[in-house]
Design an enzyme around this catalytic site. Structure first.
Site, mmCIF file in Angstrom:
data_model
loop_
_atom_site.group_PDB
_atom_site.id
_atom_site.type_symbol
_atom_site.label_atom_id
_atom_site.label_comp_id
_atom_site.label_asym_id
_atom_site.label_seq_id
_atom_site.Cartn_x
_atom_site.Cartn_y
_atom_site.Cartn_z
ATOM 1 N N HIS A 181 0.851 -1.189 0.000
ATOM 2 C CA HIS A 181 0.000 0.000 0.000
ATOM 3 C C HIS A 181 0.885 1.236 0.000
ATOM 4 O O HIS A 181 1.713 1.431 0.893
ATOM 5 C CB HIS A 181 -0.933 -0.006 1.206
ATOM 6 C CG HIS A 181 -1.981 -1.075 1.134
ATOM 7 N ND1 HIS A 181 -2.420 -1.779 2.229
ATOM 8 C CD2 HIS A 181 -2.685 -1.552 0.071
ATOM 9 C CE1 HIS A 181 -3.349 -2.647 1.849
ATOM 10 N NE2 HIS A 181 -3.525 -2.521 0.550
ATOM 11 N N GLU A 184 1.709 3.787 3.052
ATOM 12 C CA GLU A 184 2.224 3.258 4.319
ATOM 13 C C GLU A 184 3.751 3.330 4.322
ATOM 14 O O GLU A 184 4.446 2.322 4.267
ATOM 15 C CB GLU A 184 1.700 1.832 4.514
ATOM 16 C CG GLU A 184 0.177 1.778 4.604
ATOM 17 C CD GLU A 184 -0.406 0.384 4.527
ATOM 18 O OE1 GLU A 184 0.366 -0.602 4.601
ATOM 19 O OE2 GLU A 184 -1.641 0.265 4.376
ATOM 20 N N ARG A 239 -3.247 4.997 -2.169
ATOM 21 C CA ARG A 239 -3.135 3.650 -1.595
ATOM 22 C C ARG A 239 -2.838 2.572 -2.641
ATOM 23 O O ARG A 239 -1.987 1.710 -2.443
ATOM 24 C CB ARG A 239 -4.453 3.311 -0.885
ATOM 25 C CG ARG A 239 -4.623 1.851 -0.470
ATOM 26 C CD ARG A 239 -6.031 1.653 0.091
ATOM 27 N NE ARG A 239 -6.371 0.265 0.294
ATOM 28 C CZ ARG A 239 -6.164 -0.420 1.420
ATOM 29 N NH1 ARG A 239 -5.585 0.170 2.443
ATOM 30 N NH2 ARG A 239 -6.536 -1.678 1.538
ATOM 31 N N HIS A 308 2.956 -3.870 6.841
ATOM 32 C CA HIS A 308 1.953 -2.834 6.580
ATOM 33 C C HIS A 308 1.904 -1.842 7.748
ATOM 34 O O HIS A 308 2.654 -1.943 8.708
ATOM 35 C CB HIS A 308 0.569 -3.472 6.403
ATOM 36 C CG HIS A 308 0.419 -4.311 5.180
ATOM 37 N ND1 HIS A 308 -0.306 -3.913 4.081
ATOM 38 C CD2 HIS A 308 0.906 -5.543 4.862
ATOM 39 C CE1 HIS A 308 -0.274 -4.850 3.146
ATOM 40 N NE2 HIS A 308 0.460 -5.855 3.607
ATOM 41 N N GLU A 382 1.175 -5.156 11.042
ATOM 42 C CA GLU A 382 0.643 -3.793 10.964
ATOM 43 C C GLU A 382 1.413 -2.974 12.004
ATOM 44 O O GLU A 382 1.201 -3.129 13.205
ATOM 45 C CB GLU A 382 -0.857 -3.767 11.261
ATOM 46 C CG GLU A 382 -1.718 -4.489 10.234
ATOM 47 C CD GLU A 382 -1.965 -3.685 8.976
ATOM 48 O OE1 GLU A 382 -1.534 -2.509 8.930
ATOM 49 O OE2 GLU A 382 -2.590 -4.219 8.040
#
Length: 421
Positions: A181, A184, A239, A308, A382
């Site tokens: 993405h 990020e 994104r 991520h 994440e």
């Protein structure tokens, strides 16, 4: 002469400033909303049909469920309208980021140490990353080799760094990708940090030396190259990738919805204008096909890691279904150990578990595909934070984020060494 001096100074100033100028975020805000009833969740969905809402967490309007807190970016011209409607509906809400443009500027809060030094504690644009991949391979030829595993939609190379000692020997492998993405940025920053730590501490750090002697690490610093470039030149919060679709003027596919794992079902969209657009078919995107083909042709890969942001969670399969995998208990234990290792440095709290339950359902994601492909140890990280900065994590947090994440990655890689399959 004075005009020449002014021109030189102006060019230097332009060269060091971020270049996204075509889409600005003055007055835009990020709201945190918490619908406490089904009616309030429906209200937010209806509101999203009237104004543009950029769902940061969860990633689409369809994932706003009862009781799920949502971080949503609202454009400056819609802020007052949305705020009035939230008050009218009684939905609990707060403003997490008051002026998005100011937040974008403030993420660059670290002074560059030297123009001659590659700074791992700053966000680096694509051109710098390309030069870095070449330099790191030339500097550590016995530890690092660079290859190109494919091209993006816009023709940019997708580079992979193979990291490990005795590269001519057959060893279990770890595949790690960053930057699926585009917005990020902390994700590519971590992949660069990992390679830096691997090369700089080999021979002095016992665990890293053991890992590099007995494993191979395949590292893709940026998978979504086109999107990443676009975040530097046009839209910091882009994104998807930048592919075109004959049936729509909207660009891009969510690469992490394009894999063959429950494709285009829960948590993804068939609308090309949506942030979670799954693509026209499985592996329709060149970037996804390049990653999948590389893994399919390398049976040595036994551990898959995709990096991520944001949420502070270590995710195990599945994301596309609420069912648990046959290895769920073991994977949860590994994730638990990784989060404990991570927290040992700065006490940063991470959650862990199957993606559909600890976050939200999402189909077509790379981690689920790799697991179904036979890579038992498959995890999504994440990284920081939990919403205060969201996708705009300041550069001052790159170092602590990467240092603590290294502990978790090394823990999982050591587990692979101790528990081969």
């Amino acid at each position: 002469m004075l005009e020449l001096v002014f021109l030189v100074v102006f060019c230097l100033l332009v060269a060091v400033q971020p270049t996204w100028s075509e889409l600005r975020f003055e007055g835009a805000k990020v709201f945190r909303m918490k619908p406490n009833t089904e009616e309030q969740a429906v209200f937010i969905k209806h509101l999203a049909q009237k104004v543009m809402m950029d769902f940061w967490f969860p990633e689409s309007v369809n994932q706003v469920a009862q009781g799920m807190t949502a971080d949503i970016h609202i454009g400056g011209d819609s802020v007052l309208y949305v705020e009035n409607h939230l008050k009218y509906s009684g939905i609990d809400h707060s403003i997490f980021i008051d002026n998005l443009q100011d937040q974008i500027k403030s993420q660059f809060d670290r002074v560059l140490r030297s123009a001659e030094v590659y700074d791992y504690e700053k966000y680096n644009d694509w051109d710098k990353i390309v030069s870095w991949t070449e330099h790191i391979a030339a500097t550590f030829p016995s530890l690092v080799t660079r290859t190109e595993i494919g091209k993006t939609f816009e023709g940019n190379p997708i580079y992979l760094l193979k990291v490990g000692s005795r590269q001519d020997q057959s060893k279990p492998a770890v595949f790690m990708d960053c930057g699926i993405h585009a917005r990020e940025w902390i994700s590519p920053a971590f992949c660069q940090w990992f390679v830096k730590e691997a090369t700089n501490t080999y021979g002095s750090d016992n665990l890293m030396t053991t890992l590099l002697d007995n494993l191979v690490f395949y590292v893709v610093p940026v998978l979504n190259v086109d999107g990443y470039i676009y975040t530097w030149t046009n839209d910091r919060l882009w994104r998807k990738n930048r592919s075109k679709h004959p049936s729509s003027s909207c660009l891009g596919v969510d690469l992490n919805r394009n894999f063959d794992a429950g494709w285009c079902k829960l948590g993804s969209s068939k609308n090309p204008c949506d942030e979670t657009f799954c693509g026209s078919e499985v592996e329709s995107e060149l970037e996804v096909k390049a990653l999948a083909n590389f893994i399919r042709t390398h049976s040595d890969i036994k551990l898959y890691l995709t990096i991520h942001a944001y949420a502070q969670v270590v995710i195990v399969p599945y994301c596309y279904d609420y069912k648990t995998t046959p290895h769920c208990n073991e994977l949860n234990e590994i994730a638990k150990g990784a989060t404990h290792a991570l927290a040992s440095l700065y006490n940063t709290k991470y959650n862990y578990g199957p993606g559909a339950t600890v976050l939200y359902p999402a189909s077509g994601v790379s981690e689920d595909w790799s697991y179904d492909h036979g890579i038992k140890y498959s995890f999504t990280f994440e990284l920081r934070d939990v919403g205060r900065h969201g996708f705009l994590l300041p550069e001052s947090q790159i170092r602590p984020t990467c240092k603590e994440t290294m502990l978790a990655i090394k823990y999982i890689a050591k587990y692979l060494l101790d528990h081969p399959y």
